[in-house]
Write a protein that holds these residues in place. Structure first.
Motif, short mmCIF file in Angstrom:
data_model
loop_
_atom_site.label_atom_id
_atom_site.label_comp_id
_atom_site.label_asym_id
_atom_site.label_seq_id
_atom_site.Cartn_x
_atom_site.Cartn_y
_atom_site.Cartn_z
N ALA A 2 0.86 -1.18 0.00
CA ALA A 2 0.00 0.00 0.00
C ALA A 2 0.89 1.23 0.00
CB ALA A 2 -0.92 0.01 1.22
N GLY A 3 0.66 2.11 -0.97
CA GLY A 3 1.39 3.38 -1.00
C GLY A 3 0.60 4.40 -0.18
N ILE A 4 1.28 5.11 0.73
CA ILE A 4 0.58 6.10 1.57
C ILE A 4 1.42 7.37 1.71
CG2 ILE A 4 -0.71 4.37 2.91
CD1 ILE A 4 1.31 4.78 5.20
N HIS A 5 0.73 8.49 1.86
CA HIS A 5 1.38 9.77 2.19
C HIS A 5 0.41 10.53 3.07
CE1 HIS A 5 -0.79 11.91 -1.28
NE2 HIS A 5 -1.03 10.65 -1.46
N LEU A 6 0.51 10.26 4.38
CA LEU A 6 -0.46 10.78 5.35
C LEU A 6 0.28 11.62 6.40
CD1 LEU A 6 -2.53 7.50 5.81
CD2 LEU A 6 -3.39 9.63 4.81
N LEU A 7 -0.06 12.90 6.44
CA LEU A 7 0.58 13.82 7.38
C LEU A 7 -0.15 13.77 8.72
CD1 LEU A 7 2.54 16.15 8.01
CD2 LEU A 7 0.81 17.72 7.07
N ASP A 8 0.60 13.47 9.77
CA ASP A 8 0.02 13.53 11.12
C ASP A 8 0.19 14.96 11.61
OD1 ASP A 8 -0.56 13.45 13.81
OD2 ASP A 8 0.38 11.49 14.13
N ASP A 9 -0.92 15.72 11.71
CA ASP A 9 -0.77 17.14 12.03
C ASP A 9 -0.34 17.37 13.47
OD1 ASP A 9 -3.18 16.39 13.04
OD2 ASP A 9 -4.39 17.71 11.76
N LYS A 10 -0.43 16.32 14.32
CA LYS A 10 0.07 16.49 15.69
C LYS A 10 1.58 16.37 15.73
CE LYS A 10 -4.15 14.58 17.73
NZ LYS A 10 -4.53 13.72 16.58
N THR A 11 2.13 15.35 15.04
CA THR A 11 3.58 15.13 15.13
C THR A 11 4.32 15.81 13.99
OG1 THR A 11 3.48 13.18 13.70
CG2 THR A 11 3.12 12.82 16.06
N GLY A 12 3.62 16.20 12.96
CA GLY A 12 4.29 16.75 11.78
C GLY A 12 5.01 15.67 10.99
N GLU A 13 4.86 14.40 11.40
CA GLU A 13 5.52 13.29 10.71
C GLU A 13 4.56 12.65 9.71
OE1 GLU A 13 8.97 10.89 12.96
OE2 GLU A 13 6.95 10.51 13.68
N TYR A 14 5.14 12.02 8.72
CA TYR A 14 4.32 11.31 7.75
C TYR A 14 4.17 9.84 8.13
CZ TYR A 14 3.31 14.82 4.18
OH TYR A 14 2.80 15.88 3.51
N ASN A 15 3.04 9.27 7.94
CA ASN A 15 2.76 7.83 7.77
C ASN A 15 2.89 6.96 9.01
OD1 ASN A 15 2.26 8.43 5.07
ND2 ASN A 15 4.38 8.07 4.48
N ILE A 16 4.00 7.06 9.74
CA ILE A 16 4.27 6.04 10.75
C ILE A 16 3.19 5.94 11.82
CG2 ILE A 16 5.81 7.68 11.97
CD1 ILE A 16 6.24 3.86 11.86
N SER A 17 2.65 7.08 12.26
CA SER A 17 1.66 7.02 13.33
C SER A 17 0.37 6.33 12.86
CB SER A 17 1.34 8.43 13.84
OG SER A 17 0.77 9.21 12.79
N PHE A 18 0.04 6.52 11.58
CA PHE A 18 -1.17 5.88 11.04
C PHE A 18 -1.00 4.36 10.98
CE2 PHE A 18 -1.31 10.21 9.62
CZ PHE A 18 -2.65 10.56 9.66
N VAL A 19 0.18 3.95 10.57
CA VAL A 19 0.44 2.51 10.44
C VAL A 19 0.41 1.86 11.82
CG1 VAL A 19 2.12 0.80 9.69
CG2 VAL A 19 1.75 2.86 8.33
#
Lengths: 649, 649
Positions: A462-479
């Motif tokens: 699965a290709g993802i590009h999801l910005l976590d607006d709390k951490t400013g980080e991409y993807n890892i928190s969603f996974v």
């Protein structure tokens, strides 16, 4: 008002097939077949018209099966190591006398008087005599006449496909020609005023005639000889004349409407005049408006205009008739059980055929429904199989056990990529195919859709590009949040530019997101759950823009490329997407943000395929190919960002 | 003495395959491929040379997906059954104003200003206005540009077989031509002084060149473009020149010796001079003397001369190379477990490939080995699959579990007839195929062999004609004695004449069995266990004839037709058999006896196939066809003589 279609009735598929077959049988369509006489060497893959009998025996003489000496067995009796027997060696032209022998090679005629061969390894030849130390049994190492095929014996039965060994057998049996069933001649008539033959002539509202080429190719595949008629406009008399004329020279006629099944749908009326319409309308989806008719004892089939409908109805009502006409068994598609990846709604009262990708994911065979639009040609080329949702079923739940008919007997060799779309995935697919012969099939459902597909065991990647607006980080928190029980690895693919695409020269002078509220600007959006949409929805409030004020905010497409295409065609002024998509279609690009596009890999620990993918991502060849698209930084490609901590490394 | 063959080594098959592949890779044989540019419509079944990208989007404009009216969605907001909204109907050439709409058919371009379609069924049209009773959502029933394929998107990846839907997709994407991998050109050179091209030129000792045609057909099947060279005699320089010249224009050269692998075996020496011989001799049977060489970076393969050897070695060392050269995955034959019908001896040190009939008998999948002679072409055409006996195995016991590689993916549709041969069985096969699409495969092992095959569950049908000299009855006592635990039925096929066959005019003036002791008469016998042999052995003592006094008594062949063929060719003066065999080859017939030829049916009780066979035997069409052969009385055909009493009816 609208002229309603006069469906005679809407028969279930199975009853339609039975009716179709029985009426064709009754019309004598399968009983006497035209025959063609071919040289044996040209008969490969053709169907024998009758039984074939040998004209000569094989072998056609008694011959030596070994290199050695030909003897009369009686003369060798008593020979032993302790009691060698010496035979006189004769030349080929000397007549046999008891106690003599001849040198023979494999295949040589047994000289008159001899009835046995002793292998050369067991003979000591000394001048004009041969010494043997073992007795021969009569007829040992002799190929007896007719031991393979006897004259007048049946070599091939009727109605059989001719294979390479069959060709050898027929020739060996003394035949030079063979009667085969003539290929059924099928004329395909594309009809529709909106149809054009060449893409140069394509204007909005015009449709390129691709179906007739597809149907001709299908007819070839099924053993027929296709004839492509030129396009006939929606004119009653012209279509009628084309069908009537084609019937004179063809074994079957197919008419294929343009996509318009609207006010110009003459097929059924015309076929009633030329013969008898047996069926108009079958309770299937897609393909409902199919027309089956008998004219001059020949089948005439009106296939619906959408490509997926045309192909499905051809498979149902053309293919088997062609096989039967050639006296071949119906092709049997292999059926495998699979788990349905997504919920499927279906109408009660129609049997729905849904093309699917089929893949083996963590040991489970998964069927992922492809786009069901009757016009979506790409669903035909991506599909590995088809499932049928029965006419009494309102649909199937995700996870339901389904039976998939596979189009190919090859091993399941599909890798399913479900999630956010990126052009780099296509390139990954090319590299994977080169190294592993696996086919990467991508379903574009956005980043969140990709995470859900991994969670449900419906995707390898699965290709993802999801910005976590709390951490400013991409993807890892969603996974971490959604995929606790899965053997995932999160792997960096690229950093890439996100921005607004506009026509060359930026005619509306768009500078940033705040311009989107302008009245003269039409936007094209990405679907909910896509990373690009989430990025937009995150950025808009920061710019003080309310989404309700944007014209076109509700017009959703599901890939970067579709956004770019919409702008290129002038159907929108701008839309957000990656730089590579803009470059691919020659658009200008206004950078808005950078983001991380990563892929989730769903493979058991230690799986070779995951390692293969990582090694491709790290290879300079892959990185160069992707960076050439523009707007990509692949310096971290292949870095394993995280492995599911819950399950350990 | 004999010039021994200089086998460089005798490699195991698997190591040979690895060596062959790695050396071809090292020579760059698979790296750069000639490409051919074809019109899309001609590319069916070809292999894409590169990735193909769309030149235009599909659809190429925003179009209506329904017949209906095109509206601006905003104008429909608020519409309800209780609050109909009325829109002004415009002509196609009138410009859009808010509150207006247009009639559109499926596929029509969305008129400028509109963004939504309402289905015609939901519209009431009245003169110049349209009334709607439900709101439309923006972009409903609109096919959005690029929703199927986006310009510049990959349509087909490289190295993929082009299917009918692919043709539609390529055309729709605006392509007119496509680059495909050029078919590998393979020259097949038949070599051998004993070879002749036409069966008219066939004399004893001469061999008809059938292999080159078979191999060319196989090359076609595997995607190559075969070129058949004319026959080259066993002359060192001529063969060398033919190979060298073919190498200039071909991607692969195959030489195929005559059956003589004796003193004229030049292939290996010639190929060493023209390049490098990698392998000469593989530890397989048949096919051991295969030569694999690399000349000018191209594979040159010397295939052995016997047809079965040639075909097997082509499958092992030509097929996969051709697939790989075309960038296609190796074809995978489906493997099924089966029970071996008969014991198979094999040599330790060679891997033996044995072609088999495969059938499902009373629920068990049975593999029955076919004749293993390397020259028996009929074993190639009768086989449904092949088994391999490993090089460390001395053989396999009857009943052993084996894995069969099936040649076709079709359902197992073979009926095995094992036992005494009769021409009527071939005719039964034709009738069965017409009605059931089952293929009858006959193994001729004599009556007792047939009873044993039924006993061991290795046959569906056994033809027998066994005289019980105590009761004077045929067949029934044997079946009762040997088949206590089987669901058999014994069914009458025919009464028929047995007698002596002689050349036309009866040149040796043979009158009966007592003549067989004459010195000037050569006999050809049937094998032990056959009904005809048992009849002979029963009758001879009554005539006072000792079998040891008959010249040729030990020369055994296994069918009536083989007896007739041996006499026709002058290799024997007489032999016993049925009148039909004599008539088939134009021989005279001296009647000796009448007998009953019956068949044992081995099917579960109530099996449809058994009923089908009985009904065919009773049909006038079948009876006439058999009686036409001569010497048959079929008035009782299809009568069920007995059903196993032990198991009940």
């Amino acid at each position: 008002m609208h002229k309603g279609k006069a469906y005679l009735e809407c028969l279930p598929r199975e009853r339609t097939g039975e009716l179709w077959q029985s009426r064709l049988i009754a019309a004598g369509y399968f009983s006497s077949l035209p025959v063609e006489t071919l040289l044996i060497g040209q008969a490969l893959g053709r169907v024998t018209a009758g039984c074939t009998y040998a004209k000569q025996s094989v072998p056609h003489y008694n011959g030596s099966a070994m290199d050695g000496i030909a003897v009369r067995a009686q003369d060798s009796f008593g020979a032993a190591e302790t009691n060698p027997v010496r035979l006189t060696l004769l030349k080929n032209n000397e007549p046999f006398v008891p106690g003599s022998c001849y040198i023979v090679d494999t295949g040589d005629l047994m000289p008159a008087g001899t009835n046995s061969v002793i292998m050369i390894e067991d003979v000591h030849i000394d001048g004009n005599s041969a010494e043997i130390i073992a007795a021969a049994t009569p007829w040992q190492h002799v190929r007896i006449i007719g031991e393979d095929i006897v004259a007048n014996e049946m070599v091939l039965p009727e109605h059989q496909l001719v294979t390479p060994p069959d060709i050898a057998a027929l020739l060996a049996a003394g035949l030079e020609t063979i009667d085969v069933v003539a290929k059924p001649k099928v004329t395909v008539i594309p009809t529709g005023t909106e149809l054009v033959a060449r893409s140069q002539d394509l204007k909005p509202g015009a449709i390129l005639d691709v179906n007739s080429h597809m149907l001709c190719a299908a007819v070839s595949t099924w053993g027929g000889e296709p004839v492509r008629h030129e396009i006939v406009p929606d004119n009653y008399e012209q279509i009628k004349q084309a069908v009537a004329k084609s019937l004179e020279t063809s074994d079957m006629v197919i008419t294929n409407a343009g996509t318009s099944a609207g006010t110009e749908d003459f097929t059924s009326r015309i076929l009633s005049e030329l013969g008898e319409v047996l069926v108009h309308g079958v309770a299937i989806k897609p393909g409902k408006p199919v027309v089956l008719a008998l004219c001059n004892g020949k089948p005439v089939i009106g296939l619906p205009g959408y490509p997926v409908s045309a192909m499905l109805t051809a498979e149902l009502f053309v293919r088997d008739v062609l096989y039967q006409r050639q006296r071949l068994p119906k092709p049997q598609l292999q059926e495998v059980p699979a788990v349905l990846a997504r919920q499927l709604y279906s109408h009660v009262g129609v049997e729905e055929f849904v093309r699917v990708s089929v893949a083996s994911i963590q040991g489970k065979t998964v069927a992922a429904p492809l786009s069901r639009g009757a016009g979506i040609i790409s669903s035909l080329i991506k599909a590995q199989g088809v499932i049928s949702v029965g006419e009494n079923s309102p649909g199937l739940a995700a996870g339901a056990e389904v039976k998939v008919k596979l189009f190919s007997q090859q091993q399941l060799n599909t890798l399913l990529a479900v999630g956010s779309h990126d052009l780099a995935l296509d390139i990954l697919g090319v590299f994977l195919k080169r190294q592993t012969n696996m086919l990467l099939t991508a379903a574009n459902v956005g980043s969140m859709g990709g995470i859900m597909a991994i969670k449900n065991g419906e995707a390898h990647i699965a290709g993802i590009h999801l910005l976590d607006d709390k951490t400013g980080e991409y993807n890892i928190s969603f996974v971490n949040k959604y995929l606790a029980n899965i053997n995932w690895q999160l792997v960096r693919l690229a950093r890439r530019d996100q921005g607004l695409m506009v026509l060359p020269g930026n005619p509306k002078n768009i500078k940033g997101l705040s311009d989107l509220i302008r009245e003269d600007i039409a936007y094209v959006n990405r679907q909910r759950g896509s990373g690009t949409r989430m990025l937009l929805d995150y950025l808009l409030p920061k710019q003080g823009v309310a989404c309700s004020t944007i014209d076109g905010y509700e017009k959703e497409v599901s890939t970067h490329m579709a956004v770019a295409a919409t702008i290129t065609a002038g159907a929108a002024d701008t839309g957000m997407g990656i730089r590579a998509a803009a470059m691919a279609l020659g658009l200008e690009f206004i950078p808005i943000s950078h983001e991380c596009y990563d892929i989730i890999l769903n493979f058991p620990p230690g799986d070779l395929m995951a390692d293969m993918i990582v090694s491709i991502l790290k290879s300079p060849e892959f990185r160069q190919e992707v960076e050439r698209l523009g707007g990509y930084d692949l310096s971290e490609a292949g870095t394993i960002l995280a492995i599911n901590k819950e399950l350990g490394e």
